[in-house]
Design a protein around this motif. Structure first.
Motif, short mmCIF file in Angstrom:
data_model
loop_
_atom_site.label_atom_id
_atom_site.label_comp_id
_atom_site.label_asym_id
_atom_site.label_seq_id
_atom_site.Cartn_x
_atom_site.Cartn_y
_atom_site.Cartn_z
N LYS A 154 43.13 27.82 10.20
CA LYS A 154 42.05 28.03 9.23
C LYS A 154 42.35 27.25 7.96
O LYS A 154 43.41 27.42 7.35
CB LYS A 154 41.91 29.52 8.92
CG LYS A 154 40.83 29.82 7.91
CD LYS A 154 40.35 31.25 8.07
CE LYS A 154 40.50 32.02 6.79
NZ LYS A 154 40.04 33.41 6.93
N LYS A 156 41.53 26.44 4.12
CA LYS A 156 40.86 26.91 2.92
C LYS A 156 40.16 25.72 2.26
O LYS A 156 40.78 24.68 2.03
CB LYS A 156 41.88 27.52 1.94
CG LYS A 156 42.40 28.88 2.39
CD LYS A 156 41.33 29.95 2.29
CE LYS A 156 41.90 31.34 2.55
NZ LYS A 156 40.85 32.38 2.53
N ASP A 183 37.26 28.15 5.66
CA ASP A 183 36.83 29.23 4.77
C ASP A 183 36.62 28.62 3.38
O ASP A 183 37.57 28.15 2.76
CB ASP A 183 37.92 30.30 4.71
CG ASP A 183 37.50 31.52 3.90
OD1 ASP A 183 36.41 31.49 3.28
OD2 ASP A 183 38.27 32.51 3.88
N ASN A 185 35.45 30.32 0.84
CA ASN A 185 35.57 31.37 -0.18
C ASN A 185 34.43 31.33 -1.21
O ASN A 185 34.66 31.52 -2.41
CB ASN A 185 36.93 31.31 -0.90
CG ASN A 185 38.07 31.83 -0.02
OD1 ASN A 185 38.93 31.07 0.40
ND2 ASN A 185 38.06 33.11 0.29
N GLU A 209 33.46 30.17 7.27
CA GLU A 209 33.49 31.46 6.61
C GLU A 209 33.05 31.33 5.15
O GLU A 209 33.47 30.41 4.45
CB GLU A 209 34.94 31.98 6.68
CG GLU A 209 35.11 33.44 6.42
CD GLU A 209 36.58 33.84 6.56
OE1 GLU A 209 37.27 33.33 7.47
OE2 GLU A 209 37.04 34.64 5.74
N ASP A 237 32.30 36.84 4.51
CA ASP A 237 33.53 37.57 4.15
C ASP A 237 33.31 38.31 2.83
O ASP A 237 33.04 39.51 2.83
CB ASP A 237 34.72 36.62 4.09
CG ASP A 237 36.03 37.33 3.75
OD1 ASP A 237 36.01 38.57 3.60
OD2 ASP A 237 37.08 36.67 3.62
N GLU A 238 33.35 37.59 1.71
CA GLU A 238 33.13 38.26 0.43
C GLU A 238 31.76 38.94 0.36
O GLU A 238 31.60 39.94 -0.35
CB GLU A 238 33.28 37.27 -0.73
CG GLU A 238 34.73 36.86 -1.02
CD GLU A 238 35.20 35.67 -0.16
OE1 GLU A 238 34.56 35.38 0.88
OE2 GLU A 238 36.22 35.05 -0.52
N ASN A 257 33.29 39.26 8.56
CA ASN A 257 34.74 39.38 8.53
C ASN A 257 35.08 40.75 7.94
O ASN A 257 34.86 41.01 6.76
CB ASN A 257 35.35 38.25 7.68
CG ASN A 257 36.87 38.26 7.72
OD1 ASN A 257 37.49 39.17 8.28
ND2 ASN A 257 37.47 37.24 7.12
N LYS A 259 37.62 43.60 6.80
CA LYS A 259 38.99 43.79 6.31
C LYS A 259 39.14 45.24 5.88
O LYS A 259 38.28 45.77 5.17
CB LYS A 259 39.28 42.87 5.13
CG LYS A 259 39.22 41.40 5.48
CD LYS A 259 39.44 40.52 4.26
CE LYS A 259 39.40 39.05 4.63
NZ LYS A 259 39.42 38.17 3.44
MG LIG Z 1 37.77 34.64 3.79
#
Ligand SMILES: [Mg+2]
Length: 345
Positions: A154, A156, A183, A185, A209, A237-238, A257, A259
């Motif tokens: 993965k 970033k 990802d 972010n 992502e 994700d976020e 995603n 968590k």
């Molecule tokens: Mg993430």
């Protein structure tokens, strides 16, 4: 039930440079719940960008109201979870949820995945995360080292100009043959995403992502409407936090995603998985920078997921526990009761 709370400072092997900034130490919190027969353990990941602090997390965990809410029968897991004081910290609630599941599993004498009827061999490969690096040679070295050990890399991204991100992926593609995922972010605008995502698809990126910012619903919609049908799945994700955040994303994103630190623990995660499946979404299981306690808790759910990103414990140099392992890219779940984690010393 006796609750013990202690700080857990985790040292990162490589400083983590994300679109938010760089960090080298994470101040997590460990909680142990002892019912006189067994001791369950849980971990709260204190993530800087969420605004949580070790002090706030410890205050929740050390509060007498929490101890009173747990009751005295570890087998009545649902009752105890129903009674948890609300508290603002989802990571703190996740830590209690993990410790209670650990206790419950120890009383029943089986690992969590077995109690849920899951086949551990169905766990997807876990990705390993490579942070952004301006030094091209060291970036390549880290990619090659990771590719030799893990089945999925993965990257970033989201550090600024999408063209620089595309160049990073090209460097990675040329350096390793392992499958790649990325990802951002939340570091891209919808326009950036529309420009880069089709190009990433051409480089064999298997999912993207959090391309746009957490609350950028219009951005998600623009990507859904503007990208070609044949594209890598877009995973939130976020943009996804707890159970309530899933329904509004139906039809907007291809997957979520999950968590434990975001959603409040294993029970909430299982509800989110069920919801995601009802909406036809993919499921990814992720983690924060965490020790083997929290990573192993999430790993017990891996047989239910399409993608796993459970490398948080591999990014630190002082993991105090042993639990789920990645061997030749494959995730191995512990077979000891409960979480199945053991202290290293
Ligand atoms: Mg993430």
């Amino acid at each position: 039930m006796q609750i013990t709370v202690r700080p857990l400072a985790l040292t990162l092997e490589t400083p983590f440079k994300l679109s938010y900034g760089a960090t080298t130490v994470r101040e997590n919190v460990l909680v142990q719940i002892d019912d006189g027969t067994f001791t369950g353990v849980g971990e709260a990941a204190v993530v800087p960008y969420t605004g949580e602090t070790p002090a706030r997390v410890s205050a929740y965990l050390g509060d007498g109201a929490l101890a009173a809410a747990l009751g005295d029968n570890a087998l009545w897991l649902e009752d105890a979870l129903d009674r948890l004081p609300p508290g603002e910290s989802s990571a703190a609630r996740a830590a209690v949820d993990m410790a209670l599941h650990d206790l419950w599993g120890q009383h029943l004498g089986q690992p969590l995945h077995r109690l849920w009827g899951l086949n551990p061999a169905r766990s997807p490969r876990s990705s390993f995360t490579i942070a952004m690096d301006d030094d091209e040679a060291s970036y390549r070295d880290r990619l090659r080292a990771a590719a030799a050990q893990y089945g999925l890399i993965k990257l970033k991204l989201g550090g600024g100009d999408w063209r620089d991100d595309l160049e990073r992926v090209r460097i990675a593609r040329a350096a390793v043959s392992a499958p790649l995922c990325v990802d951002a972010n939340g570091g891209w605008s919808a326009e950036d995403g529309l420009a880069i995502i089709p190009r990433l698809a051409g480089l064999g990126v298997i999912f993207v992502e959090q391309p746009v910012a957490r609350d950028d619903v219009d951005g998600w919609r623009a990507l859904r409407d503007g990208l070609p049908g044949e594209r890598p799945p877009l995973i939130a994700d976020e943009s996804v936090q707890g159970v309530d955040s899933v329904p509004p994303l139906a039809g907007l994103v291809d997957g979520i995603n999950i968590k434990l630190a975001k959603c409040g623990g294993l029970r909430a995660a299982r509800r989110m998985i069920a919801l995601a499946r009802a909406y036809g979404m993919r499921v990814m299981l992720g983690c924060m920078v965490e020790s083997s306690v929290a990573v192993t808790a999430a790993a017990h759910l891996a047989p239910l997921a399409d993608f796993a990103d459970l490398d948080g414990n591999l990014l630190i140099t002082n993991d105090p526990y042993r639990g789920a392992q990645i061997v030749d890219g494959m995730l191995h779940l512990p077979s000891a009761p409960g979480l199945g984690v053991t202290p290293r010393d």
